[in-house]
Each structure stands twice: as C-alpha cells, then as structure tokens.
Design a protein around this motif. Structure first.
Motif, PDB file in Angstrom:
ATOM      1  N   MET A  42      28.975  37.632  52.189  1.00  0.00           N
ATOM      2  CA  MET A  42      29.849  38.133  51.156  1.00  0.00           C
ATOM      3  C   MET A  42      29.936  37.110  50.027  1.00  0.00           C
ATOM      4  SD  MET A  42      33.852  39.250  51.267  1.00  0.00           S
ATOM      5  CE  MET A  42      33.623  40.978  51.556  1.00  0.00           C
ATOM      6  N   ASN A  43      30.117  37.597  48.842  1.00  0.00           N
ATOM      7  CA  ASN A  43      30.258  36.778  47.643  1.00  0.00           C
ATOM      8  C   ASN A  43      31.568  35.984  47.691  1.00  0.00           C
ATOM      9  OD1 ASN A  43      31.137  36.114  44.939  1.00  0.00           O
ATOM     10  ND2 ASN A  43      29.494  37.427  44.202  1.00  0.00           N
ATOM     11  N   VAL A  44      31.517  34.685  47.421  1.00  0.00           N
ATOM     12  CA  VAL A  44      32.696  33.820  47.473  1.00  0.00           C
ATOM     13  C   VAL A  44      33.740  34.249  46.454  1.00  0.00           C
ATOM     14  CG1 VAL A  44      33.521  31.463  47.102  1.00  0.00           C
ATOM     15  CG2 VAL A  44      31.413  31.852  48.359  1.00  0.00           C
ATOM     16  N   ARG A  45      33.311  34.606  45.253  1.00  0.00           N
ATOM     17  CA  ARG A  45      34.274  35.030  44.224  1.00  0.00           C
ATOM     18  C   ARG A  45      35.021  36.285  44.649  1.00  0.00           C
ATOM     19  NH1 ARG A  45      32.607  33.951  38.085  1.00  0.00           N
ATOM     20  NH2 ARG A  45      34.764  34.603  37.928  1.00  0.00           N
ATOM     21  N   ARG A  46      34.337  37.169  45.319  1.00  0.00           N
ATOM     22  CA  ARG A  46      34.996  38.396  45.785  1.00  0.00           C
ATOM     23  C   ARG A  46      35.879  38.108  46.992  1.00  0.00           C
ATOM     24  NH1 ARG A  46      32.261  44.167  47.402  1.00  0.00           N
ATOM     25  NH2 ARG A  46      34.205  45.089  48.076  1.00  0.00           N
ATOM     26  N   ARG A  47      35.390  37.322  47.926  1.00  0.00           N
ATOM     27  CA  ARG A  47      36.145  37.007  49.137  1.00  0.00           C
ATOM     28  C   ARG A  47      37.471  36.320  48.800  1.00  0.00           C
ATOM     29  NH1 ARG A  47      33.480  32.709  52.741  1.00  0.00           N
ATOM     30  NH2 ARG A  47      34.500  31.406  51.208  1.00  0.00           N
ATOM     31  N   ASN A  48      37.467  35.444  47.799  1.00  0.00           N
ATOM     32  CA  ASN A  48      38.662  34.701  47.437  1.00  0.00           C
ATOM     33  C   ASN A  48      39.384  35.271  46.213  1.00  0.00           C
ATOM     34  OD1 ASN A  48      36.700  32.516  48.755  1.00  0.00           O
ATOM     35  ND2 ASN A  48      38.807  32.013  49.187  1.00  0.00           N
ATOM     36  N   ASN A  49      38.959  36.445  45.758  1.00  0.00           N
ATOM     37  CA  ASN A  49      39.606  37.118  44.635  1.00  0.00           C
ATOM     38  C   ASN A  49      39.781  36.154  43.449  1.00  0.00           C
ATOM     39  OD1 ASN A  49      40.796  39.246  43.251  1.00  0.00           O
ATOM     40  ND2 ASN A  49      42.832  38.750  44.004  1.00  0.00           N
ATOM     41  N   VAL A  50      38.704  35.526  43.041  1.00  0.00           N
ATOM     42  CA  VAL A  50      38.742  34.514  41.972  1.00  0.00           C
ATOM     43  C   VAL A  50      38.890  35.192  40.612  1.00  0.00           C
ATOM     44  CG1 VAL A  50      37.460  32.658  40.841  1.00  0.00           C
ATOM     45  CG2 VAL A  50      37.342  32.922  43.319  1.00  0.00           C
ATOM     46  N   ALA A  51      39.827  34.664  39.819  1.00  0.00           N
ATOM     47  CA  ALA A  51      40.032  35.137  38.451  1.00  0.00           C
ATOM     48  C   ALA A  51      39.974  33.931  37.518  1.00  0.00           C
ATOM     49  CB  ALA A  51      41.382  35.833  38.328  1.00  0.00           C
ATOM     50  N   VAL A  52      39.192  34.047  36.450  1.00  0.00           N
ATOM     51  CA  VAL A  52      39.092  32.987  35.443  1.00  0.00           C
ATOM     52  C   VAL A  52      39.593  33.571  34.131  1.00  0.00           C
ATOM     53  CG1 VAL A  52      37.555  31.394  34.253  1.00  0.00           C
ATOM     54  CG2 VAL A  52      37.112  31.993  36.639  1.00  0.00           C
ATOM     55  N   THR A  53      40.658  32.980  33.589  1.00  0.00           N
ATOM     56  CA  THR A  53      41.279  33.495  32.371  1.00  0.00           C
ATOM     57  C   THR A  53      41.712  32.346  31.466  1.00  0.00           C
ATOM     58  OG1 THR A  53      43.504  33.516  33.314  1.00  0.00           O
ATOM     59  CG2 THR A  53      42.201  35.518  33.584  1.00  0.00           C
ATOM     60  N   GLY A  54      42.217  32.701  30.319  1.00  0.00           N
ATOM     61  CA  GLY A  54      42.789  31.705  29.420  1.00  0.00           C
ATOM     62  C   GLY A  54      41.856  31.290  28.309  1.00  0.00           C
ATOM     63  N   CYS A  55      42.184  30.165  27.700  1.00  0.00           N
ATOM     64  CA  CYS A  55      41.463  29.616  26.554  1.00  0.00           C
ATOM     65  C   CYS A  55      40.081  29.113  26.992  1.00  0.00           C
ATOM     66  CB  CYS A  55      42.285  28.485  25.958  1.00  0.00           C
ATOM     67  SG  CYS A  55      41.569  27.726  24.523  1.00  0.00           S
ATOM     68  N   ALA A  56      39.038  29.705  26.456  1.00  0.00           N
ATOM     69  CA  ALA A  56      37.674  29.394  26.894  1.00  0.00           C
ATOM     70  C   ALA A  56      37.289  27.930  26.711  1.00  0.00           C
ATOM     71  CB  ALA A  56      36.677  30.279  26.164  1.00  0.00           C
ATOM     72  N   ASP A  57      37.815  27.266  25.686  1.00  0.00           N
ATOM     73  CA  ASP A  57      37.437  25.878  25.445  1.00  0.00           C
ATOM     74  C   ASP A  57      38.532  24.877  25.837  1.00  0.00           C
ATOM     75  OD1 ASP A  57      39.135  26.656  23.434  1.00  0.00           O
ATOM     76  OD2 ASP A  57      38.034  25.679  21.824  1.00  0.00           O
ATOM     77  N   GLY A  58      39.538  25.339  26.563  1.00  0.00           N
ATOM     78  CA  GLY A  58      40.626  24.456  26.988  1.00  0.00           C
ATOM     79  C   GLY A  58      40.301  23.727  28.279  1.00  0.00           C
ATOM     80  N   PRO A  59      41.106  22.717  28.628  1.00  0.00           N
ATOM     81  CA  PRO A  59      40.927  22.035  29.907  1.00  0.00           C
ATOM     82  C   PRO A  59      41.168  23.023  31.052  1.00  0.00           C
ATOM     83  CG  PRO A  59      42.771  21.084  28.660  1.00  0.00           C
ATOM     84  CD  PRO A  59      42.207  22.196  27.856  1.00  0.00           C
ATOM     85  N   VAL A  60      40.529  22.780  32.175  1.00  0.00           N
ATOM     86  CA  VAL A  60      40.593  23.708  33.306  1.00  0.00           C
ATOM     87  C   VAL A  60      41.759  23.365  34.223  1.00  0.00           C
ATOM     88  CG1 VAL A  60      39.365  24.588  35.319  1.00  0.00           C
ATOM     89  CG2 VAL A  60      38.120  24.113  33.220  1.00  0.00           C
ATOM     90  N   LEU A  61      42.524  24.395  34.600  1.00  0.00           N
ATOM     91  CA  LEU A  61      43.570  24.277  35.612  1.00  0.00           C
ATOM     92  C   LEU A  61      43.162  25.134  36.798  1.00  0.00           C
ATOM     93  CD1 LEU A  61      46.958  24.723  33.706  1.00  0.00           C
ATOM     94  CD2 LEU A  61      46.013  22.630  34.650  1.00  0.00           C
ATOM     95  N   LEU A  62      43.210  24.578  37.984  1.00  0.00           N
ATOM     96  CA  LEU A  62      42.955  25.321  39.210  1.00  0.00           C
ATOM     97  C   LEU A  62      44.305  25.586  39.847  1.00  0.00           C
ATOM     98  CD1 LEU A  62      40.969  26.445  41.321  1.00  0.00           C
ATOM     99  CD2 LEU A  62      41.000  24.183  42.379  1.00  0.00           C
TER     100      LEU A  62
END
Length: 55
Positions: free
Chosen positions: A1-21
């Motif tokens: 199974m795909n990891v992004r699907r298994r963990n329901n990963v969502a990436v949003t926000g400012c495309a060029d901003g610092p990353v918050l996990l």
C-alpha cells in the motif's frame, strides 16, 4: 500500500514557506489541527498525517 494513502498525508499551506510537520497525539487524528491550520498556512508549508490505526 502507498505510504501517503496509508497515513492519510496532507500537504498544504504556503508553497515556499518553512515546513512544519504536525503530528497528533494518541487517540486523535489530524483533524485536531483544524483551528490552527488556517493561520499557519499563511506562512508555513504544512505536512499533516495520521498514525497507522488512527484517523
């Protein structure tokens, strides 16, 4: 199974901003961040996910 699907990963926000996990606590899912994400999205690129078995 795909990891992004298994963990329901969502990436949003400012495309060029610092990353918050954003990782939730036991017994929750990424929905717990719903009140913070609109404000954080203005300045940060956010990666939200659900631990396997949550959400």
């Amino acid at each position: 199974m795909n990891v992004r699907r298994r963990n329901n990963v969502a990436v949003t926000g400012c495309a060029d901003g610092p990353v918050l996990l954003l990782a939730h606590g036991f017994g929750c899912d990424q929905n717990m961040w719903r009140l913070l994400t609109p404000t954080l999205a203005k300045s940060y690129r956010m990666v939200l996910f659900d631990y396997v078995g949550s959400g």
